[in-house]
Design a protein around this motif. Structure first.
Motif, PDB file in Angstrom:
ATOM      1  N   VAL A 226       0.935  -1.163   0.011  1.00 23.96           N
ATOM      2  CA  VAL A 226      -0.029   0.011   0.196  1.00 23.96           C
ATOM      3  C   VAL A 226       0.832   1.277  -0.057  1.00 23.96           C
ATOM      4  O   VAL A 226       2.058   1.080   0.499  1.00 23.96           O
ATOM      5  CB  VAL A 226      -0.717   0.089   1.198  1.00 23.96           C
ATOM      6  N   GLU A 227       0.280   2.159  -0.561  1.00 20.09           N
ATOM      7  CA  GLU A 227       1.051   3.559  -0.698  1.00 20.09           C
ATOM      8  C   GLU A 227       1.129   4.110   0.799  1.00 20.09           C
ATOM      9  O   GLU A 227       0.067   4.385   1.215  1.00 20.09           O
ATOM     10  CB  GLU A 227       0.367   4.534  -1.664  1.00 20.09           C
ATOM     11  N   VAL A 228       2.271   4.407   1.343  1.00 22.78           N
ATOM     12  CA  VAL A 228       2.479   5.162   2.501  1.00 22.78           C
ATOM     13  C   VAL A 228       1.709   6.587   2.670  1.00 22.78           C
ATOM     14  O   VAL A 228       1.111   6.647   3.785  1.00 22.78           O
ATOM     15  CB  VAL A 228       3.996   5.365   3.004  1.00 22.78           C
ATOM     16  N   THR A 229       1.538   7.081   1.914  1.00 21.94           N
ATOM     17  CA  THR A 229       0.832   8.543   1.981  1.00 21.94           C
ATOM     18  C   THR A 229      -0.663   8.336   2.032  1.00 21.94           C
ATOM     19  O   THR A 229      -1.146   9.140   2.839  1.00 21.94           O
ATOM     20  CB  THR A 229       1.245   9.432   0.475  1.00 21.94           C
ATOM     21  N   GLU A 230      -1.345   7.444   1.633  1.00 22.50           N
ATOM     22  CA  GLU A 230      -2.521   7.096   1.594  1.00 22.50           C
ATOM     23  C   GLU A 230      -2.877   6.503   3.091  1.00 22.50           C
ATOM     24  O   GLU A 230      -3.872   6.739   3.747  1.00 22.50           O
ATOM     25  CB  GLU A 230      -2.983   5.848   0.669  1.00 22.50           C
ATOM     26  N   VAL A 231      -1.933   5.708   3.710  1.00 23.84           N
ATOM     27  CA  VAL A 231      -2.093   5.345   5.183  1.00 23.84           C
ATOM     28  C   VAL A 231      -2.056   6.467   5.768  1.00 23.84           C
ATOM     29  O   VAL A 231      -2.844   6.743   6.933  1.00 23.84           O
ATOM     30  CB  VAL A 231      -0.685   4.351   5.444  1.00 23.84           C
ATOM     31  N   ALA A 232      -1.196   7.389   5.823  1.00 24.14           N
ATOM     32  CA  ALA A 232      -0.647   8.769   6.531  1.00 24.14           C
ATOM     33  C   ALA A 232      -2.172   9.685   6.304  1.00 24.14           C
ATOM     34  O   ALA A 232      -2.689   9.965   7.362  1.00 24.14           O
ATOM     35  CB  ALA A 232       0.282   9.479   5.762  1.00 24.14           C
ATOM     36  N   ALA A 233      -2.651   9.676   5.229  1.00 23.49           N
ATOM     37  CA  ALA A 233      -3.987  10.377   5.216  1.00 23.49           C
ATOM     38  C   ALA A 233      -5.275   9.906   6.024  1.00 23.49           C
ATOM     39  O   ALA A 233      -5.956  10.389   6.680  1.00 23.49           O
ATOM     40  CB  ALA A 233      -4.434  10.314   3.537  1.00 23.49           C
ATOM     41  N   ARG A 234      -5.155   8.197   5.820  1.00 21.81           N
ATOM     42  CA  ARG A 234      -6.245   7.738   6.956  1.00 21.81           C
ATOM     43  C   ARG A 234      -5.903   7.887   8.129  1.00 21.81           C
ATOM     44  O   ARG A 234      -6.905   8.239   9.029  1.00 21.81           O
ATOM     45  CB  ARG A 234      -6.057   6.193   6.478  1.00 21.81           C
ATOM     46  N   LEU A 235      -4.821   7.879   8.731  1.00 21.90           N
ATOM     47  CA  LEU A 235      -4.299   8.131   9.985  1.00 21.90           C
ATOM     48  C   LEU A 235      -4.532   9.540  10.287  1.00 21.90           C
ATOM     49  O   LEU A 235      -5.221   9.857  11.623  1.00 21.90           O
ATOM     50  CB  LEU A 235      -2.696   7.768  10.378  1.00 21.90           C
ATOM     51  N   ALA A 236      -4.534  10.371   9.705  1.00 21.04           N
ATOM     52  CA  ALA A 236      -4.630  11.842   9.896  1.00 21.04           C
ATOM     53  C   ALA A 236      -6.189  12.000  10.169  1.00 21.04           C
ATOM     54  O   ALA A 236      -6.622  12.814  11.088  1.00 21.04           O
ATOM     55  CB  ALA A 236      -4.217  12.833   8.662  1.00 21.04           C
ATOM     56  N   GLY A 237      -7.016  11.528   9.223  1.00 21.62           N
ATOM     57  CA  GLY A 237      -8.418  11.408   9.383  1.00 21.62           C
ATOM     58  C   GLY A 237      -8.893  10.770  10.652  1.00 21.62           C
ATOM     59  O   GLY A 237      -9.818  11.563  11.412  1.00 21.62           O
ATOM     60  N   LEU A 238      -8.372   9.935  11.083  1.00 20.11           N
ATOM     61  CA  LEU A 238      -8.910   9.057  12.315  1.00 20.11           C
ATOM     62  C   LEU A 238      -8.337   9.879  13.493  1.00 20.11           C
ATOM     63  O   LEU A 238      -9.026   9.972  14.551  1.00 20.11           O
ATOM     64  CB  LEU A 238      -8.063   7.879  12.334  1.00 20.11           C
ATOM     65  N   ALA A 239      -7.135  10.547  13.504  1.00 22.16           N
ATOM     66  CA  ALA A 239      -6.732  11.448  14.605  1.00 22.16           C
ATOM     67  C   ALA A 239      -7.636  12.806  14.774  1.00 22.16           C
ATOM     68  O   ALA A 239      -7.933  13.112  15.994  1.00 22.16           O
ATOM     69  CB  ALA A 239      -5.263  11.957  14.292  1.00 22.16           C
ATOM     70  N   LEU A 240      -8.396  13.090  13.684  1.00 18.75           N
ATOM     71  CA  LEU A 240      -9.428  14.282  13.910  1.00 18.75           C
ATOM     72  C   LEU A 240     -10.539  13.701  14.383  1.00 18.75           C
ATOM     73  O   LEU A 240     -11.404  14.733  14.666  1.00 18.75           O
ATOM     74  CB  LEU A 240      -9.475  15.125  12.793  1.00 18.75           C
ATOM     75  N   ALA A 241     -11.051  12.600  14.434  1.00 23.49           N
ATOM     76  CA  ALA A 241     -12.224  12.052  14.568  1.00 23.49           C
ATOM     77  C   ALA A 241     -12.103  11.432  16.047  1.00 23.49           C
ATOM     78  O   ALA A 241     -11.269  11.401  16.737  1.00 23.49           O
ATOM     79  CB  ALA A 241     -12.686  10.879  13.826  1.00 23.49           C
ATOM     80  N   ALA A 242     -13.561  10.915  16.652  1.00 22.93           N
ATOM     81  CA  ALA A 242     -13.283  10.576  18.064  1.00 22.93           C
ATOM     82  C   ALA A 242     -12.899   9.032  18.004  1.00 22.93           C
ATOM     83  O   ALA A 242     -12.666   8.165  17.096  1.00 22.93           O
ATOM     84  CB  ALA A 242     -14.755  10.287  18.475  1.00 22.93           C
ATOM     85  N   PRO A 243     -12.106   8.808  19.103  1.00 17.68           N
ATOM     86  CA  PRO A 243     -11.621   7.374  19.345  1.00 17.68           C
ATOM     87  C   PRO A 243     -12.727   6.256  18.805  1.00 17.68           C
ATOM     88  O   PRO A 243     -14.068   6.405  19.231  1.00 17.68           O
ATOM     89  CB  PRO A 243     -11.685   7.363  20.969  1.00 17.68           C
ATOM     90  N   ALA A 244     -12.339   5.400  18.144  1.00 22.57           N
ATOM     91  CA  ALA A 244     -13.140   4.540  17.272  1.00 22.57           C
ATOM     92  C   ALA A 244     -12.762   3.056  17.717  1.00 22.57           C
ATOM     93  O   ALA A 244     -13.235   1.996  17.038  1.00 22.57           O
ATOM     94  CB  ALA A 244     -12.851   4.538  15.950  1.00 22.57           C
ATOM     95  N   GLY A 245     -11.698   2.606  18.379  1.00 20.33           N
ATOM     96  CA  GLY A 245     -11.484   1.156  18.778  1.00 20.33           C
ATOM     97  C   GLY A 245     -10.743   0.690  17.792  1.00 20.33           C
ATOM     98  O   GLY A 245      -9.972   1.519  16.824  1.00 20.33           O
ATOM     99  N   ARG A 246     -10.716  -0.509  17.269  1.00 16.82           N
ATOM    100  CA  ARG A 246     -10.159  -0.989  16.076  1.00 16.82           C
ATOM    101  C   ARG A 246     -10.974  -0.886  14.827  1.00 16.82           C
ATOM    102  O   ARG A 246     -11.944  -1.069  14.823  1.00 16.82           O
ATOM    103  CB  ARG A 246      -9.945  -2.539  16.208  1.00 16.82           C
ATOM    104  N   VAL A 247     -10.325  -0.218  14.110  1.00 20.85           N
ATOM    105  CA  VAL A 247     -10.972   0.255  12.752  1.00 20.85           C
ATOM    106  C   VAL A 247     -10.683  -0.708  11.527  1.00 20.85           C
ATOM    107  O   VAL A 247      -9.550  -1.627  11.695  1.00 20.85           O
ATOM    108  CB  VAL A 247     -10.884   1.602  12.158  1.00 20.85           C
ATOM    109  N   PRO A 248     -11.569  -0.866  10.356  1.00 25.11           N
ATOM    110  CA  PRO A 248     -11.308  -1.602   9.427  1.00 25.11           C
ATOM    111  C   PRO A 248      -9.840  -1.631   8.802  1.00 25.11           C
ATOM    112  O   PRO A 248      -9.105  -0.523   8.718  1.00 25.11           O
ATOM    113  CB  PRO A 248     -12.386  -1.428   8.269  1.00 25.11           C
ATOM    114  N   ASP A 249      -9.309  -2.743   8.624  1.00 25.84           N
ATOM    115  CA  ASP A 249      -7.865  -2.643   7.948  1.00 25.84           C
ATOM    116  C   ASP A 249      -7.655  -2.144   6.863  1.00 25.84           C
ATOM    117  O   ASP A 249      -8.829  -1.939   6.071  1.00 25.84           O
ATOM    118  CB  ASP A 249      -7.540  -4.327   7.918  1.00 25.84           C
ATOM    119  N   MET A 250      -6.452  -1.802   6.237  1.00 27.68           N
ATOM    120  CA  MET A 250      -6.143  -0.993   5.136  1.00 27.68           C
ATOM    121  C   MET A 250      -5.353  -1.845   4.250  1.00 27.68           C
ATOM    122  O   MET A 250      -4.072  -1.919   4.813  1.00 27.68           O
ATOM    123  CB  MET A 250      -5.861   0.547   5.252  1.00 27.68           C
TER     124      MET A 250
END
Length: 248
Positions: A158-182
């Protein structure tokens, strides 16, 4: 606007998470052993870690090393985060850490469990291996005239920048526990990925596939590290190679 702390913020993933958050206008503190002013070795902890976390509601934990120390680092981070009143700890892990009996994977899984028991609000994202890791692997193997690979093993980079974007989005949201894999967009044999690397770099090497033995090899061979139903990444390995090496 609140500040987000990124551990390992100068590393392969962390620097992209940092860049994404800053581009979107968020305040970021970068924590790593050599960063300034937050140069902290998480394996040691200490007052500098407390200072880095002061007033920070969200932490994205990207710091990790296959050479060891991840569990100690996580424990120090969790303890300091509790003291600082951190509200959300986001952790990036690896697909298959609970299925593949490889030492580094077991450590990542142990860190997941520590975070789940921490009492902190948390989000855990597992991703498949980055394109960069495969390039590093093939570069090392291609130093010899014959490039040896474990037979019948596939990967889903997987492209690292896409994982980074997903992490950034998760950081701005509420705690969600274990989220779907990527996972990356394609499941490919290591053989085909290695040959793509050789074409992109203009190297001529014989490629040989070697059958191996043991529970770890069996888990990789049967796809314990793959997420075929969660192939949400878009960038392919060939696209990554073209950007990196300038060849089609």
């Amino acid at each position: 606007m609140s500040t987000i702390l990124v551990t390992g913020g100068t590393g392969t993933l962390g620097r992209h998470v940092t860049e994404r958050l800053r581009t979107d206008g968020h305040g970021v503190r970068v924590l790593s052993r050599h960063a300034r002013p937050y140069g902290v070795d998480l394996r040691a902890g200490g007052p500098d870690l407390d200072a880095a976390l002061a007033g920070v509601p969200t932490v994205v934990h990207c710091a990790s090393s296959p050479r060891g120390g991840d569990e100690e680092a996580a424990e120090h981070l969790i303890e300091a985060a509790r003291r600082a009143g951190v509200e959300h700890l986001v952790y990036v892990s690896i697909v298959g850490v609970d299925r593949v009996p490889y030492g580094y994977y077991r450590t990542k899984y142990a860190v997941e469990q520590r975070i789940e028991r921490s009492g902190l609000g948390f989000t855990i994202l597992r991703a498949t291996q980055f394109h960069d890791l495969l390039v590093t692997l093939f570069e090392a193997l291609a130093k010899s005239p014959v490039l040896p690979l474990p037979a019948r093993v596939s990967d889903q980079p997987v492209e690292v920048t896409e994982v980074a974007a997903r992490l950034a989005g998760l950081a701005l949201a509420a705690p969600a526990g274990r989220v779907p894999d990527m996972g990356g967009p394609e499941i490919r044999s290591l053989d085909s990925l290695a040959r793509a690397y050789l074409r992109a770099t203009g190297r001529r090497r014989a490629v040989t596939n070697l059958p191996l033995f043991g529970s770890t090899y069996r888990a990789f061979r049967t796809g314990g590290h793959l997420a075929p139903e969660l192939a949400t990444g878009k960038g392919t390995f060939e696209e990554h190679l073209a950007r990196r090496f300038g060849r089609e």
